[in-house]
Design an enzyme around this catalytic site. Structure first.
Site, PDB file in Angstrom:
ATOM      1  N   ASP A 114      -9.096   3.358 -15.829  1.00 21.93           N
ATOM      2  CA  ASP A 114      -8.091   4.322 -15.377  1.00 21.93           C
ATOM      3  C   ASP A 114      -7.749   5.210 -16.573  1.00 21.93           C
ATOM      4  O   ASP A 114      -7.357   4.697 -17.631  1.00 21.93           O
ATOM      5  CB  ASP A 114      -6.831   3.549 -14.941  1.00 21.93           C
ATOM      6  CG  ASP A 114      -6.065   4.259 -13.843  1.00 21.93           C
ATOM      7  OD1 ASP A 114      -5.553   3.569 -12.943  1.00 21.93           O
ATOM      8  OD2 ASP A 114      -6.007   5.500 -13.887  1.00 21.93           O
ATOM      9  N   ASP A 126      -6.291   9.899 -13.395  1.00 24.73           N
ATOM     10  CA  ASP A 126      -4.942   9.769 -12.848  1.00 24.73           C
ATOM     11  C   ASP A 126      -4.247  11.124 -12.691  1.00 24.73           C
ATOM     12  O   ASP A 126      -4.175  11.895 -13.651  1.00 24.73           O
ATOM     13  CB  ASP A 126      -4.139   8.908 -13.845  1.00 24.73           C
ATOM     14  CG  ASP A 126      -2.717   8.690 -13.416  1.00 24.73           C
ATOM     15  OD1 ASP A 126      -2.523   7.946 -12.442  1.00 24.73           O
ATOM     16  OD2 ASP A 126      -1.806   9.285 -14.027  1.00 24.73           O
ATOM     17  N   GLU A 148      -7.857  11.108  -8.777  1.00 27.02           N
ATOM     18  CA  GLU A 148      -6.710  10.881  -7.901  1.00 27.02           C
ATOM     19  C   GLU A 148      -5.955  12.188  -7.803  1.00 27.02           C
ATOM     20  O   GLU A 148      -5.509  12.731  -8.814  1.00 27.02           O
ATOM     21  CB  GLU A 148      -5.784   9.811  -8.470  1.00 27.02           C
ATOM     22  CG  GLU A 148      -4.660   9.472  -7.531  1.00 27.02           C
ATOM     23  CD  GLU A 148      -3.302   9.331  -8.209  1.00 27.02           C
ATOM     24  OE1 GLU A 148      -3.104   9.905  -9.277  1.00 27.02           O
ATOM     25  OE2 GLU A 148      -2.444   8.626  -7.650  1.00 27.02           O
ATOM     26  N   HIS A 156      -1.986   0.556  -5.672  1.00 29.09           N
ATOM     27  CA  HIS A 156      -0.780   0.085  -6.376  1.00 29.09           C
ATOM     28  C   HIS A 156       0.417   1.012  -6.160  1.00 29.09           C
ATOM     29  O   HIS A 156       1.533   0.692  -6.612  1.00 29.09           O
ATOM     30  CB  HIS A 156      -1.095  -0.037  -7.865  1.00 29.09           C
ATOM     31  CG  HIS A 156      -1.401   1.285  -8.485  1.00 29.09           C
ATOM     32  ND1 HIS A 156      -2.495   2.056  -8.128  1.00 29.09           N
ATOM     33  CD2 HIS A 156      -0.733   2.005  -9.395  1.00 29.09           C
ATOM     34  CE1 HIS A 156      -2.483   3.176  -8.809  1.00 29.09           C
ATOM     35  NE2 HIS A 156      -1.426   3.189  -9.587  1.00 29.09           N
ATOM     36  N   ASP A 157       0.173   2.168  -5.525  1.00 28.50           N
ATOM     37  CA  ASP A 157       1.270   3.120  -5.260  1.00 28.50           C
ATOM     38  C   ASP A 157       1.704   3.105  -3.800  1.00 28.50           C
ATOM     39  O   ASP A 157       2.655   3.805  -3.441  1.00 28.50           O
ATOM     40  CB  ASP A 157       0.811   4.558  -5.571  1.00 28.50           C
ATOM     41  CG  ASP A 157       0.619   4.814  -7.052  1.00 28.50           C
ATOM     42  OD1 ASP A 157      -0.193   5.700  -7.382  1.00 28.50           O
ATOM     43  OD2 ASP A 157       1.257   4.121  -7.867  1.00 28.50           O
TER      44      ASP A 157
HETATM   45  O1  ISL Z   1       3.036   7.253  -5.751  1.00 30.66           O
HETATM   46  C1  ISL Z   1       3.335   8.396  -5.833  1.00 30.66           C
HETATM   47  C2  ISL Z   1       4.737   8.843  -5.965  1.00 30.66           C
HETATM   48  O2  ISL Z   1       5.468   8.226  -4.948  1.00 30.66           O
HETATM   49  C3  ISL Z   1       2.272   9.398  -6.012  1.00 30.66           C
HETATM   50  O3  ISL Z   1       2.749  10.689  -5.838  1.00 30.66           O
HETATM   51  C4  ISL Z   1       1.806   9.201  -7.459  1.00 30.66           C
HETATM   52  O4  ISL Z   1       2.918   9.139  -8.339  1.00 30.66           O
HETATM   53  C5  ISL Z   1       0.998  10.361  -7.926  1.00 30.66           C
HETATM   54  O5  ISL Z   1       0.030  10.586  -6.959  1.00 30.66           O
HETATM   55  C6  ISL Z   1       0.306  10.023  -9.234  1.00 30.66           C
HETATM   56  O6  ISL Z   1       0.020   8.631  -9.289  1.00 30.66           O
HETATM   57  C7  ISL Z   1      -0.571   8.213 -10.513  1.00 30.66           C
HETATM   58  O7  ISL Z   1       0.168   8.716 -11.624  1.00 30.66           O
HETATM   59  C8  ISL Z   1       1.494   8.221 -11.812  1.00 30.66           C
HETATM   60  C9  ISL Z   1       1.601   6.696 -11.716  1.00 30.66           C
HETATM   61  O8  ISL Z   1       2.964   6.315 -11.620  1.00 30.66           O
HETATM   62  C10 ISL Z   1       0.859   6.195 -10.492  1.00 30.66           C
HETATM   63  O9  ISL Z   1       0.892   4.768 -10.457  1.00 30.66           O
HETATM   64  C11 ISL Z   1      -0.578   6.686 -10.567  1.00 30.66           C
HETATM   65  O10 ISL Z   1      -1.333   6.197  -9.471  1.00 30.66           O
HETATM   66  C12 ISL Z   1       1.901   8.678 -13.200  1.00 30.66           C
HETATM   67  O11 ISL Z   1       0.885   8.297 -14.109  1.00 30.66           O
END
Ligand code: ISL
Length: 560
Positions: free
Chosen positions: A98, A197, A255, A328-329
Site C-alpha cells: 500500500d 492510496d 484507489e 478496511h474502509d
Molecule cells: O473511507 C473513506 C472515507 O469515509 C474514503 O473516502 C477514504 O477515506 C478515501 O477513499 C481514501 O481512503 C484511503 O486513504 C485514507 C485512509 O484513511 C483510508 O483507509 C485509505 O483507504 C487516507 O490515507
C-alpha cells in the site's frame, strides 16, 4: 485483450493491525502474517495486499507515514518484512504494498523541516498558506476544516484527511523525485504490485477557490469534487509510469474516490501508460444519502447494477477493475446489504458469487471469506478509527445530536466494522493473540472463525475456494465479455460472460424473497458449476430462487 498474470490473479487484503498478533502486544504483526501464509495459499489467492506497514504514529493506523523506509515498530523489523516477502514468494504468491502518496504524517521529517519559514528545500513539499484565516471553505474527509494553523510555521497547511496527515505538494519536482525513488526502493526489494492510496487527489487546483459545501459528493468530502481528478493528474501518472512502473514486472491498482467510468478508462486504458487497474467507489456509495457517507438510505439494487454494468462495459477490453464489496474502509457487506443473522452464510456466498464472476480482479478482504460481520460497541470509547471518533465528536459535542442517534450511524458505516481482529478459532481473543487486542473481538467469534469453517464443507470459506478454483479453470471468467440480464429486475442481479464457445450465466438474488426468473433459452443445455443452495434441476427459463440464492451455469455455444 492483452492477457497478463495480474488480470488472472485473486488478491487478498490484509489489515496488518488486525490479522494475527504473534508477540503478545495486542497488535497484529508481520511474523503473525507469516504464520498464516499456508492458510492463504490453500485459500487459493495469488497476491497478498499488505496494508501500510511503514513507521507511523497511527493516527490513521498506518495511512499517516512518518518514514517510508522503516517498518512500524508494532509490526516488527525490516528483517521481518524481508522474511515475509521471501516466504510469500517461495509459496508462489506475490506481494502488493500500500503506497500513500497524497500525504505523510505530520511527524515525518519533511513536514517538521517544512515548518521553518524560509526553508526553501522543504517548505514546498506541502501546501502552506500564510494569512489570518483558512484560504477557503474546504472540509476534510474526516470532518472539520481541511486547513490547520501551525504556530511554529505561522501558516495554515492543507490536510484532506486527518489533521495529522498534511497533503504533499505534487506540483513540486523535488517531492515527486523523492516519491519515485521511494517506490523504486520497495520494488527493488521484491514488491510485485502497488495499491496507490487516494491517488486521484494528488493534484490540487492552484486558485484554492471555495467549493459549494451544499454539494458534498457521496464519497468525497464537501468540495472534494473540486480536487479529485485535478487538471494535470494524467501527466503525473504518465511520468510516474515512466519513472517507476514501466521499469519493473509489476502492476498497479489505484484507489480512487469520486471517479466516473469515463475517467476510470482514461486512468487504466493500457494504451495511455498510466495505471493498470482501479478500485472505484461508485457502487459502494449507493446507500449514501445526499449528506454523504454517514447518511444511510435504503440499498437500491437497480442503482447498484447500473453502476456495475456501466463500468464493466466502459472498461471492457481496454482498462481493468479491482472487484470488491469489502475492505478496511467499508462496513462488512454481509451485514450492510445481506442478512448476517438468518442468512449469513447464504448472503455472504451470494455477494462473493456476484463479484467474483465479473470481469476484473477480485479482492478478498480479511474475514469476508468466513462471513465475518459488523460490530456494535455500546460505547464510543471502544471505537478506534479517527474518522469515526471525529464524526462522534462533531455530531454529539458540537451539533448536539444524541449518543443513541449518532451510534446508529456509526453501527451502519464505521470503518471499525471491518477492523476487528481476524477470527481464527474459538479460543480467547479468537486466536488472534494471547492478550486483549487493540480493538475488541466481535463476540460472534465462537460461531464465526476459520477453524470452524475449515471443518464445515458447506462453509463460506470452502465456497470461496471453489470460486477461485473456477476462475483458474475457466478463462471466460477472466476474459469473457460482460452483458447484463434481467436489467429491470429489482431483486435479482444476473449477467452473462462470453468467450469463444463458452457462455457463463450468473444469477444472484439480493433479496429474502422466493422468486421465479426467466433467463431465456441458452444455446445449449447449461451445466451448473456452483450454487449456494442444494442444486435443483430447473431450466434457465424458470429458475426458482430462494433467499440470497446464487447460481453459476456454463453453456457451450456451438455444439461441435
Ligand atoms: O473511507 C473513506 C472515507 O469515509 C474514503 O473516502 C477514504 O477515506 C478515501 O477513499 C481514501 O481512503 C484511503 O486513504 C485514507 C485512509 O484513511 C483510508 O483507509 C485509505 O483507504 C487516507 O490515507
Amino acid at each position: 485483450m492483452t492477457r497478463t498474470w495480474w488480470k488472472e490473479a485473486v488478491i487478498y487484503q490484509i489489515y496488518p493491525r488486525s490479522f494475527r498478533d504473534s508477540d503478545g502486544d495486542g497488535i497484529g504483526d508481520l511474523k503473525g502474517i507469516e504464520e498464516k501464509l499456508d492458510y492463504l495459499k490453500e485459500l487459493g489467492v495469488d497476491v497478498i495486499w499488505l496494508g501500510p506497514v511503514y513507521k507511523s504514529p497511527n493516527d490513521d493506523y498506518g495511512y499517516d507515514v512518518s518514514d517510508y523506509y522503516e517498518i512500524m515498530d508494532e509490526f516488527g523489523s525490516m528483517e521481518d518484512w524481508t522474511s515475509l516477502c521471501s516466504e510469500i514468494h517461495c509459496r508462489g504468491m506475490k506481494i502488493m504494498m500500500d503506497i500513500i502518496l497524497n500525504h505523510t504524517s505530520d511527524e515525518h521529517a519533511w513536514f517538521q523541516a517544512s515548518k521553518t519559514p524560509g526553508n526553501i528545500s522543504f517548505r514546498d513539499y506541502y501546501y502552506w498558506r500564510e494569512g489570518d484565516s483558512e484560504p477557503n471553505n474546504w472540509e476534510s474527509f474526516f470532518g472539520g476544516s481541511a486547513w490547520k494553523y501551525d504556530e511554529e510555521a505561522r501558516a495554515y497547511y492543507l490536510h484532506l484527511f486527518s489533521v495529522k496527515q498534511p497533503d504533499l505538494n505534487w506540483s513540486h519536482d523535488a517531492l515527486r523525485k523523492e516519491m519515485y525513488s521511494m517506490m523504486r526502493f520497495w520494488l527493488d526489494k521484491g514488491v510485485d504490485a502497488f495499491r496507490l492510496d487516494a491517488v486521484n487527489l494528488l493534484v490540487k487546483p492552484g486558485e484554492w477557490q471555495d467549493g459549494e459545501p451544499a454539494e458534498p459528493d457521496h464519497c468525497l468530502a464537501p468540495c472534494g469534487h473540486l480536487i479529485a481528478n485535478g487538471e494535470g493528474i494524467h501527466d503525473i501518472f504518465q511520468e510516474m509510469n515512466n519513472e517507476v512502473f514501466s521499469r519493473y514486472p509489476m502492476f498497479t491498482v489505484a484507489e480512487m474516490a469520486g471517479v466516473s467510468a469515463e475517467e476510470g478508462l482514461l486512468y487504466t486504458d493500457s494504451a495511455r501508460k498510466e495505471l493498470d487497474s482501479i478500485i472505484y467507489f461508485e457502487h459502494m456509495d449507493v446507500d449514501n444519502g445526499p449528506g454523504g457517507r454517514w447518511e444511510t438510505i435504503p440499498f437500491s439494487l437497480q442503482a447498484f447494477k447500473q453502476i456495475i454494468t456501466r463500468w464493466q462495459i466502459k472498461l471492457q477490453g481496454k482498462g481493468w477493475i479491482g472487484l470488491y464489496l469489502n475492505n478496511h474502509d467499508q462496513p462488512r457487506v454481509v451485514s450492510r446489504w445481506g442478512n448476517d443473522i438468518r442468512y449469513r452464510v447464504e448472503s455472504a456466498k451470494m455477494f462473493a458469487t456476484c463479484i467474483h464472476m465479473l470481469q476484473g480482479s477480485p479482492y478478498i478482504y480479511q474475514g469476508e471469506e468466513i462471513g465475518m460481520t459488523n460490530i456494535r460497541f455500546d460505547s464510543i470509547q471502544d471505537y478506534r478509527d479517527v474518522e469515526t471518533l471525529n464524526y462522534y465528536r462533531i455530531e454529539c459535542e458540537i451539533k448536539g445530536r444524541s449518543h443513541e442517534e449518532v451510534m446508529r450511524d456509526i453501527y451502519l458505516k464505521s470503518r471499525d466494522n471491518a477492523r476487528t481482529p481476524m477470527q481464527w478459532d474459538d479460543s480467547n481473543y479468537a486466536g488472534f493473540g494471547t492478550v486483549q487486542p487493540w480493538i475488541d473481538v466481535n463476540p460472534n467469534y465462537k460461531e464465526v472463525n476459520v477453524e470452524k469453517a475449515l471443518a464445515d464443507p458447506g462453509s463460506v470459506l470452502h465456497y470461496y475456494r471453489e470460486l477461485i478454483r473456477l476462475r483458474k479453470r475457466h478463462e471466460v471468467i477472466v476474459y469473457g465479455d460482460y452483458s447484463p440480464l434481467l436489467e429491470e429486475h429489482s431483486d435479482v442481479f444476473a449477467y452473462r460472460r462470453t468467450l469463444n464457445d463458452e457462455t457463463l450465466f450468473v444469477i444472484t438474488n439480493f433479496s429474502e424473497k422466493e422468486l421465479i426468473v426467466d433467463l431465456g433459452e441458452p444455446a445449449s443445455e447449461p451445466s451448473l458449476l456452483l450454487a449456494n443452495y442444494p442444486p435443483e434441476e430447473e431450466p434457465l427459463t424458470a429458475l426458482r430462487l430462494r433467499p440470497f440464492e446464487a447460481r453459476i451455469y456454463l453453456a457451450r455455444n456451438n455444439i461441435s
